[in-house]
Design a protein around this motif. Structure first.
Motif, mmCIF file in Angstrom:
data_model
loop_
_atom_site.group_PDB
_atom_site.id
_atom_site.type_symbol
_atom_site.label_atom_id
_atom_site.label_comp_id
_atom_site.label_asym_id
_atom_site.label_seq_id
_atom_site.Cartn_x
_atom_site.Cartn_y
_atom_site.Cartn_z
ATOM 1 N N GLY A 1 -7.604 -7.985 -12.559
ATOM 2 C CA GLY A 1 -8.793 -8.359 -13.321
ATOM 3 C C GLY A 1 -10.058 -7.739 -12.762
ATOM 4 N N ALA A 2 -10.181 -7.732 -11.436
ATOM 5 C CA ALA A 2 -11.365 -7.138 -10.811
ATOM 6 C C ALA A 2 -11.401 -5.640 -11.043
ATOM 7 C CB ALA A 2 -11.378 -7.457 -9.319
ATOM 8 N N HIS A 3 -10.270 -4.974 -10.900
ATOM 9 C CA HIS A 3 -10.221 -3.540 -11.160
ATOM 10 C C HIS A 3 -10.572 -3.230 -12.610
ATOM 11 C CE1 HIS A 3 -7.609 -2.021 -7.581
ATOM 12 N NE2 HIS A 3 -8.879 -1.719 -7.408
ATOM 13 N N ALA A 4 -9.991 -3.987 -13.531
ATOM 14 C CA ALA A 4 -10.254 -3.730 -14.947
ATOM 15 C C ALA A 4 -11.725 -3.910 -15.293
ATOM 16 C CB ALA A 4 -9.393 -4.648 -15.816
ATOM 17 N N ALA A 5 -12.425 -4.766 -14.549
ATOM 18 C CA ALA A 5 -13.854 -4.986 -14.780
ATOM 19 C C ALA A 5 -14.724 -3.976 -14.047
ATOM 20 C CB ALA A 5 -14.232 -6.406 -14.352
ATOM 21 N N GLY A 6 -14.096 -3.050 -13.311
ATOM 22 C CA GLY A 6 -14.848 -1.992 -12.647
ATOM 23 C C GLY A 6 -15.243 -2.274 -11.218
ATOM 24 N N LEU A 7 -14.749 -3.377 -10.632
ATOM 25 C CA LEU A 7 -15.073 -3.690 -9.245
ATOM 26 C C LEU A 7 -14.130 -2.961 -8.296
ATOM 27 C CD1 LEU A 7 -16.268 -6.196 -10.906
ATOM 28 C CD2 LEU A 7 -16.036 -7.461 -8.762
ATOM 29 N N ARG A 8 -14.633 -2.646 -7.115
ATOM 30 C CA ARG A 8 -13.758 -2.210 -6.041
ATOM 31 C C ARG A 8 -13.087 -3.446 -5.442
ATOM 32 N NH1 ARG A 8 -16.734 2.726 -2.680
ATOM 33 N NH2 ARG A 8 -17.282 3.990 -4.500
ATOM 34 N N VAL A 9 -11.899 -3.237 -4.867
ATOM 35 C CA VAL A 9 -11.095 -4.391 -4.443
ATOM 36 C C VAL A 9 -10.513 -4.155 -3.046
ATOM 37 C CG1 VAL A 9 -9.099 -5.847 -4.994
ATOM 38 C CG2 VAL A 9 -10.516 -4.922 -6.838
ATOM 39 N N GLY A 10 -10.502 -5.218 -2.257
ATOM 40 C CA GLY A 10 -9.793 -5.274 -0.993
ATOM 41 C C GLY A 10 -8.956 -6.532 -0.956
ATOM 42 N N ALA A 11 -8.302 -6.791 0.173
ATOM 43 C CA ALA A 11 -7.426 -7.948 0.286
ATOM 44 C C ALA A 11 -7.547 -8.560 1.675
ATOM 45 C CB ALA A 11 -5.978 -7.561 0.007
ATOM 46 N N TYR A 12 -7.118 -9.812 1.795
ATOM 47 C CA TYR A 12 -7.032 -10.458 3.101
ATOM 48 C C TYR A 12 -5.896 -11.468 3.081
ATOM 49 C CZ TYR A 12 -9.127 -14.934 1.558
ATOM 50 O OH TYR A 12 -9.363 -16.148 0.952
ATOM 51 N N TYR A 13 -5.392 -11.778 4.274
ATOM 52 C CA TYR A 13 -4.449 -12.880 4.374
ATOM 53 C C TYR A 13 -4.844 -13.752 5.562
ATOM 54 C CZ TYR A 13 -1.910 -10.532 8.213
ATOM 55 O OH TYR A 13 -1.563 -9.945 9.398
ATOM 56 N N TYR A 14 -4.642 -15.047 5.393
ATOM 57 C CA TYR A 14 -5.001 -16.039 6.411
ATOM 58 C C TYR A 14 -3.822 -16.197 7.352
ATOM 59 C CZ TYR A 14 -7.231 -20.324 8.206
ATOM 60 O OH TYR A 14 -7.847 -21.274 8.994
ATOM 61 N N THR A 15 -4.017 -15.850 8.620
ATOM 62 C CA THR A 15 -2.904 -15.830 9.560
ATOM 63 C C THR A 15 -2.817 -17.107 10.393
ATOM 64 O OG1 THR A 15 -1.857 -14.617 11.376
ATOM 65 C CG2 THR A 15 -4.269 -14.650 11.349
ATOM 66 N N TYR A 16 -1.581 -17.517 10.627
ATOM 67 C CA TYR A 16 -1.266 -18.584 11.579
ATOM 68 C C TYR A 16 -0.356 -18.053 12.685
ATOM 69 C CZ TYR A 16 -3.001 -22.179 8.317
ATOM 70 O OH TYR A 16 -3.795 -22.968 7.506
ATOM 71 N N ALA A 17 -0.185 -16.738 12.743
ATOM 72 C CA ALA A 17 0.817 -16.149 13.638
ATOM 73 C C ALA A 17 0.478 -16.396 15.102
ATOM 74 C CB ALA A 17 0.930 -14.657 13.371
ATOM 75 N N ARG A 18 1.457 -16.936 15.837
ATOM 76 C CA ARG A 18 1.287 -17.229 17.259
ATOM 77 C C ARG A 18 2.195 -16.351 18.128
ATOM 78 N NH1 ARG A 18 -1.031 -22.127 18.396
ATOM 79 N NH2 ARG A 18 0.299 -22.396 20.242
ATOM 80 N N SER A 19 2.855 -15.384 17.511
ATOM 81 C CA SER A 19 3.729 -14.473 18.246
ATOM 82 C C SER A 19 3.855 -13.188 17.439
ATOM 83 C CB SER A 19 5.118 -15.084 18.451
ATOM 84 O OG SER A 19 5.761 -15.259 17.200
ATOM 85 N N GLN A 20 4.353 -12.144 18.086
ATOM 86 C CA GLN A 20 4.541 -10.891 17.367
ATOM 87 C C GLN A 20 5.590 -11.037 16.254
ATOM 88 O OE1 GLN A 20 5.283 -7.582 19.992
ATOM 89 N NE2 GLN A 20 3.152 -7.501 20.690
ATOM 90 N N SER A 21 6.605 -11.836 16.499
ATOM 91 C CA SER A 21 7.619 -12.031 15.453
ATOM 92 C C SER A 21 7.022 -12.733 14.238
ATOM 93 C CB SER A 21 8.811 -12.819 15.996
ATOM 94 O OG SER A 21 8.415 -14.121 16.408
ATOM 95 N N ALA A 22 6.076 -13.648 14.471
ATOM 96 C CA ALA A 22 5.415 -14.326 13.356
ATOM 97 C C ALA A 22 4.509 -13.356 12.592
ATOM 98 C CB ALA A 22 4.606 -15.515 13.859
ATOM 99 N N VAL A 23 3.840 -12.444 13.317
ATOM 100 C CA VAL A 23 3.045 -11.400 12.659
ATOM 101 C C VAL A 23 3.937 -10.566 11.749
ATOM 102 C CG1 VAL A 23 1.766 -9.250 13.037
ATOM 103 C CG2 VAL A 23 1.265 -11.256 14.444
ATOM 104 N N ILE A 24 5.096 -10.177 12.260
ATOM 105 C CA ILE A 24 6.025 -9.356 11.476
ATOM 106 C C ILE A 24 6.498 -10.115 10.240
ATOM 107 C CG2 ILE A 24 8.316 -8.303 11.507
ATOM 108 C CD1 ILE A 24 7.740 -7.605 14.480
ATOM 109 N N ASP A 25 6.774 -11.395 10.383
ATOM 110 C CA ASP A 25 7.192 -12.203 9.227
ATOM 111 C C ASP A 25 6.113 -12.228 8.156
ATOM 112 O OD1 ASP A 25 9.610 -12.788 10.389
ATOM 113 O OD2 ASP A 25 8.991 -14.754 11.149
ATOM 114 N N GLU A 26 4.860 -12.442 8.580
ATOM 115 C CA GLU A 26 3.764 -12.467 7.614
ATOM 116 C C GLU A 26 3.662 -11.131 6.878
ATOM 117 O OE1 GLU A 26 0.637 -15.699 9.576
ATOM 118 O OE2 GLU A 26 0.338 -13.556 9.950
#
Length: 314
Positions: free
Chosen positions: A54-79
């Motif tokens: 929707g944002a792209h179709a309206a002409g906006l530039r777009v980025g992304a984010y994710y909220y992390t709870y990772a407490r280990s490298q394996s959890a980072v990989i899972d996310e």
């Protein structure tokens, strides 16, 4: 610092966003939440693709984010295993940010948590995504080593008139209670001080290394435009917009074999040139054009029967 663009960030909590109204309000970019975790585990934000498209179709530039709870490298990989799959096939003009701010991460200590954030951003880079990090001033000062993350763009949250953070930052989330047309209720509002797109393009990040969707010839096919807001493009890139197509039908020469950047695409003829557009169910559709060869055969057969019947009556 000079402001490059102003924008918002959204997640499922904003519900359905009217992106043309957001654009009309003067906002130029959107950072969209990929997902997070809850008591049931990791999840993709159910509004992610809807908001990106929707944002792209309206002409906006777009980025992304994710909220992390990772407490280990394996959890980072899972996310990232989950979120990278969702990003596949998209093109983004702003970074993919690791949102590190949850109180549960504070007990890890500055060195370990900083290492995990860097580990996540390094994976994103290795997978072709231009990565950054998000946090608020007090969390950074108490639980992160900003110097070790200085080569990555920081999206800073600080709701004071001027940020208390004295380090460098590329974006500033200056309020969580903004009022923006097209968004119901309060909205996070941001300033961007950097044009990320040239670096993203030159580094082939964020899907810009892709040449475009795989296409195949489309015979006897036309594009029927019935919505006034059908945009068309020089390439399969929402930033290469030409304008709006008049209502009508257009000869299609090629169509995509799979979705690219979240859409099915076609190449069509218009005013002596060939252009691209995305298929949107509420604005346009494809129709098969009968070349009438079969019709002509049937008509000839019918005429022959008529002539035979006439001859029998004479």
């Amino acid at each position: 610092m000079a402001v490059f663009q102003t924008g918002i960030d959204v997640s499922r909590y904003q519900g359905n966003v009217n992106w043309p109204q957001v654009a009309a309000s003067g906002k130029q970019f959107a950072i969209v939440r990929l997902g997070s975790s809850n008591n049931s585990g990791l999840y993709v934000d159910p509004y992610f693709l809807q908001n990106v498209n929707g944002a792209h179709a309206a002409g906006l530039r777009v980025g992304a984010y994710y909220y992390t709870y990772a407490r280990s490298q394996s959890a980072v990989i899972d996310e990232l295993t989950l979120f990278l799959n969702v990003l596949e096939g998209l093109q983004l003009e702003y970074p993919v940010f690791v949102d590190v701010e949850d109180d549960s991460l504070a007990a890890l200590g500055r060195a370990q948590l900083t290492g995990l954030v860097r580990f996540a951003m390094d994976i994103l880079y290795q997978r072709g995504w231009y990565a950054g990090w998000y946090s608020y001033t007090n969390f950074i000062l108490n639980y992160l080593n900003a110097a070790e993350l200085s080569q990555y763009p920081l999206w800073l949250a600080d709701y004071r008139a001027q940020p208390g953070y004295t380090g460098s930052y590329a974006m500033w989330q200056y309020s969580s209670s903004g009022s923006v047309g097209g968004v119901t209720g309060a909205c996070d509002v941001n300033n961007a001080y950097v044009d990320f797109l040239p670096t993203i393009r030159s580094g082939n990040f964020n899907g810009y290394g892709s040449s475009g969707p795989q296409m195949e010839p489309a015979e006897n096919t036309r594009l029927v435009v019935f919505g006034a807001q059908t945009e068309y493009f020089y390439t399969a890139n929402f930033n290469d917009v030409v304008g709006y197509l008049p209502v009508g039908s257009y000869t299609v020469t090629q169509k995509s074999t799979a979705r690219f950047n979240g859409y099915d695409w076609v190449i069509f003829r218009y005013q002596g040139g060939e252009y691209w557009t995305a298929l949107l169910g509420d604005r346009n559709r494809l129709e098969t054009v009968n070349d009438c060869s079969e019709c002509q055969d049937q008509l000839s057969a019918a005429r022959a029967k008529i002539e035979a019947a006439r001859a029998a009556l004479e």
